[in-house]
Write a protein that holds these residues in place. Sequence first.
Motif, mmCIF file in Angstrom:
data_model
loop_
_atom_site.group_PDB
_atom_site.id
_atom_site.type_symbol
_atom_site.label_atom_id
_atom_site.label_comp_id
_atom_site.label_asym_id
_atom_site.label_seq_id
_atom_site.Cartn_x
_atom_site.Cartn_y
_atom_site.Cartn_z
ATOM 1 N N THR A 70 18.973 16.489 -14.451
ATOM 2 C CA THR A 70 17.768 15.998 -15.118
ATOM 3 C C THR A 70 17.601 14.509 -14.800
ATOM 4 O O THR A 70 18.588 13.790 -14.600
ATOM 5 C CB THR A 70 17.842 16.184 -16.647
ATOM 6 O OG1 THR A 70 18.996 15.497 -17.141
ATOM 7 C CG2 THR A 70 17.939 17.659 -16.999
ATOM 8 N N ASP A 71 16.351 14.065 -14.745
ATOM 9 C CA ASP A 71 16.067 12.694 -14.332
ATOM 10 C C ASP A 71 14.799 12.211 -15.040
ATOM 11 O O ASP A 71 13.690 12.615 -14.700
ATOM 12 C CB ASP A 71 15.890 12.637 -12.803
ATOM 13 C CG ASP A 71 15.603 11.232 -12.294
ATOM 14 O OD1 ASP A 71 15.531 10.311 -13.114
ATOM 15 O OD2 ASP A 71 15.456 11.078 -11.068
ATOM 16 N N LYS A 72 14.963 11.324 -16.028
ATOM 17 C CA LYS A 72 13.819 10.800 -16.780
ATOM 18 C C LYS A 72 13.041 9.747 -15.994
ATOM 19 O O LYS A 72 11.950 9.348 -16.396
ATOM 20 C CB LYS A 72 14.297 10.201 -18.098
ATOM 21 C CG LYS A 72 14.903 11.219 -19.055
ATOM 22 C CD LYS A 72 15.393 10.550 -20.325
ATOM 23 C CE LYS A 72 16.025 11.564 -21.270
ATOM 24 N NZ LYS A 72 16.537 10.913 -22.509
ATOM 25 N N LEU A 73 13.608 9.302 -14.874
ATOM 26 C CA LEU A 73 12.975 8.252 -14.072
ATOM 27 C C LEU A 73 12.388 8.779 -12.763
ATOM 28 O O LEU A 73 11.955 7.994 -11.916
ATOM 29 C CB LEU A 73 13.993 7.144 -13.763
ATOM 30 C CG LEU A 73 14.596 6.428 -14.973
ATOM 31 C CD1 LEU A 73 15.740 5.526 -14.526
ATOM 32 C CD2 LEU A 73 13.534 5.603 -15.689
ATOM 33 N N TRP A 74 12.376 10.073 -12.581
ATOM 34 C CA TRP A 74 11.882 10.712 -11.352
ATOM 35 C C TRP A 74 10.478 10.203 -11.022
ATOM 36 O O TRP A 74 9.612 10.108 -11.882
ATOM 37 C CB TRP A 74 11.858 12.211 -11.572
ATOM 38 C CG TRP A 74 11.506 13.074 -10.403
ATOM 39 C CD1 TRP A 74 10.351 13.056 -9.685
ATOM 40 C CD2 TRP A 74 12.314 14.105 -9.831
ATOM 41 N NE1 TRP A 74 10.376 14.011 -8.704
ATOM 42 C CE2 TRP A 74 11.569 14.674 -8.762
ATOM 43 C CE3 TRP A 74 13.572 14.619 -10.113
ATOM 44 C CZ2 TRP A 74 12.053 15.729 -7.978
ATOM 45 C CZ3 TRP A 74 14.062 15.668 -9.334
ATOM 46 C CH2 TRP A 74 13.311 16.217 -8.285
ATOM 47 N N ILE A 75 10.241 9.876 -9.753
ATOM 48 C CA ILE A 75 8.904 9.501 -9.308
ATOM 49 C C ILE A 75 8.526 10.250 -8.033
ATOM 50 O O ILE A 75 9.378 10.529 -7.185
ATOM 51 C CB ILE A 75 8.754 7.977 -9.060
ATOM 52 C CG1 ILE A 75 9.777 7.479 -8.024
ATOM 53 C CG2 ILE A 75 8.850 7.201 -10.349
ATOM 54 C CD1 ILE A 75 9.531 6.038 -7.582
ATOM 55 N N ASP A 76 7.256 10.584 -7.925
ATOM 56 C CA ASP A 76 6.681 11.128 -6.697
ATOM 57 C C ASP A 76 6.021 9.993 -5.927
ATOM 58 O O ASP A 76 5.408 9.095 -6.528
ATOM 59 C CB ASP A 76 5.622 12.192 -7.011
ATOM 60 C CG ASP A 76 6.228 13.529 -7.384
ATOM 61 O OD1 ASP A 76 7.466 13.663 -7.307
ATOM 62 O OD2 ASP A 76 5.465 14.438 -7.752
ATOM 63 N N ASP A 91 0.844 -1.188 0.000
ATOM 64 C CA ASP A 91 0.000 0.000 0.000
ATOM 65 C C ASP A 91 0.885 1.246 0.000
ATOM 66 O O ASP A 91 1.547 1.550 0.992
ATOM 67 C CB ASP A 91 -0.920 0.007 1.235
ATOM 68 C CG ASP A 91 -1.995 1.086 1.162
ATOM 69 O OD1 ASP A 91 -2.109 1.741 0.115
ATOM 70 O OD2 ASP A 91 -2.717 1.258 2.165
ATOM 71 N N ARG A 92 0.920 1.904 -1.127
ATOM 72 C CA ARG A 92 1.556 3.214 -1.237
ATOM 73 C C ARG A 92 1.112 3.835 -2.556
ATOM 74 O O ARG A 92 1.138 3.167 -3.592
ATOM 75 C CB ARG A 92 3.090 3.132 -1.207
ATOM 76 C CG ARG A 92 3.751 4.516 -1.079
ATOM 77 C CD ARG A 92 5.254 4.477 -0.956
ATOM 78 N NE ARG A 92 5.714 5.566 -0.098
ATOM 79 C CZ ARG A 92 6.991 5.849 0.179
ATOM 80 N NH1 ARG A 92 7.943 5.087 -0.333
ATOM 81 N NH2 ARG A 92 7.310 6.846 0.969
ATOM 82 N N ILE A 93 0.700 5.080 -2.507
ATOM 83 C CA ILE A 93 0.318 5.772 -3.735
ATOM 84 C C ILE A 93 1.579 6.335 -4.371
ATOM 85 O O ILE A 93 2.326 7.084 -3.733
ATOM 86 C CB ILE A 93 -0.705 6.888 -3.461
ATOM 87 C CG1 ILE A 93 -1.995 6.289 -2.884
ATOM 88 C CG2 ILE A 93 -1.020 7.663 -4.741
ATOM 89 C CD1 ILE A 93 -3.002 7.326 -2.427
ATOM 90 N N VAL A 94 1.819 5.952 -5.619
ATOM 91 C CA VAL A 94 2.999 6.415 -6.358
ATOM 92 C C VAL A 94 2.509 7.039 -7.664
ATOM 93 O O VAL A 94 2.360 6.353 -8.674
ATOM 94 C CB VAL A 94 3.975 5.260 -6.635
ATOM 95 C CG1 VAL A 94 5.254 5.797 -7.282
ATOM 96 C CG2 VAL A 94 4.301 4.499 -5.351
ATOM 97 N N PRO A 95 2.251 8.336 -7.671
ATOM 98 C CA PRO A 95 1.722 8.977 -8.889
ATOM 99 C C PRO A 95 2.666 8.928 -10.081
ATOM 100 O O PRO A 95 2.233 9.057 -11.221
ATOM 101 C CB PRO A 95 1.474 10.429 -8.449
ATOM 102 C CG PRO A 95 1.410 10.384 -6.959
ATOM 103 C CD PRO A 95 2.335 9.280 -6.548
#
Length: 501
Positions: free
Chosen positions: A241-247, A221-225
Amino acid sequence: MIPLLNKSYVLNHPATGVSGSHFAFPEKVLQFGTGVLLRGLVDYLIDKANKQGIFEGRVVIVKSTPGAVSEFTDQDNLYTTHIKGIAGGKLVNSSLINASISRVLQSNAEWQEVLKTVHQSTLQIIISNTTEVGIQYVEENILQGVPASYPGKLLAVLWERFQHFKGAAGTGMVIVPTELVVNNGQLLREIIGQLATFNQLPAAFMTWLDTENHFCNSLVDRIVPGKPHNLAELEEKAGYTDKLWIDVEPFLLWAIEGNEQVKSILSFHQADPRMLITPSITPYREQKLRILNGSHTVSVPLAYLSGLNTVHECMEDPYMKAFFQTVVLKEILPTIADIGPQVAAFAQDVLDRFANPFIAHKLLSITFQESSKMNARNVQTFCRYYAGQQQLPAKMCLGFAAMLLFLKPVKQETGKYYGKRGEEWYVINDDNAAVFAAYWEQVTLTDETTIGAMVAGICSNTRLWEEDLSKLPGFTAAVTTHLLGMLQQGVTAYTAGYSKV
């Protein structure tokens, strides 16, 4: 020009927290899936443990979907995890660079390399997230070419492991699927056994599969937009710069069924108490289903019909915020067996998650299959609450009535039923839409008798609910009163004037 995030960048910027030693750790995890949930939860926990000197192992990922892996290789498999949201009632906004991934292999192009990964004695863990559809039995020969299904790929990998180590003791794997399927580990083990039989694999392998490997049920359980809309602005601030960036949101839970041996192999759990290895994950599945999912289901139709559009808007609206708080803390929480500090903390975490200003969780998307979700998540809560309190959960009764109003069709076109909020049409995405439409056809909207008869019929329909809700003292009358009030006065006016709710 802003540089690309890669190994050279982090080694020249010690403040990133990534050192040369992180790139030298052996591969200990084989991961099927490059998706944001795995990177934002599993790989996050492994990276956290590595930086604390606990696990000291890396992840080799298998990408089963088409397409190159250059986004990973160009950045030496590094990426940013940006944690944004509410935790403990306070705003969280921090980021870290994840260095847990060693390689990403494309399964179709590099299948032999995938098989060779399990020749490493250090590699003892297999993780997957291939969506719920991924854990399905597909009758296929796993010894010729690249298997199409995830269970096929997994069986081929385990067969390769067995052959390489000649079935020796201590060479099995801890296998943890994270797909959102009840008893996912057990289901995966059954499919693997069925597929091994189809492929006529030897009895010695079947014995090794049983005695040396652990298929663990798990709950994530974790929201990863994923990528943020303002990525360019964030990259400018970060300096790369980061093409793999996630929130990701601050909250996380990973509950795994396992014994002491599993706990020892999954040693990275020591880095975060929110990763739990326990003999049974049923209590954690129950609390998520009842508290998080159940409060959503019983509250969202009312919120949507009140003119709101996202969960965050609900937590900004005084009435709906109070509604959610009462439903979670005073109506659902008391019905959870063995309430302890962890469950109470989870309930507070749920309210923090609802208040996250960085996640636009649309209410209409939550209403998908509303009636079946109400049955699975809240019918037992109604019954348990009455049994324990000798009264009904008042706000949940209003929420149930709002669900009936939400499921009231105004028109039918091309096989779909539509409701109406003000001047807006919305699709009723519910497999029981036709059932509710038939009930509403019998109703005179301002007549208490026909409304009451409809509510009684719906509440007693055991094809809709696992319990006859009409037998719950006062339930039908309470729902009828709320529904009639909302029909006569409008939802907002009725809720504003109903002081007892």
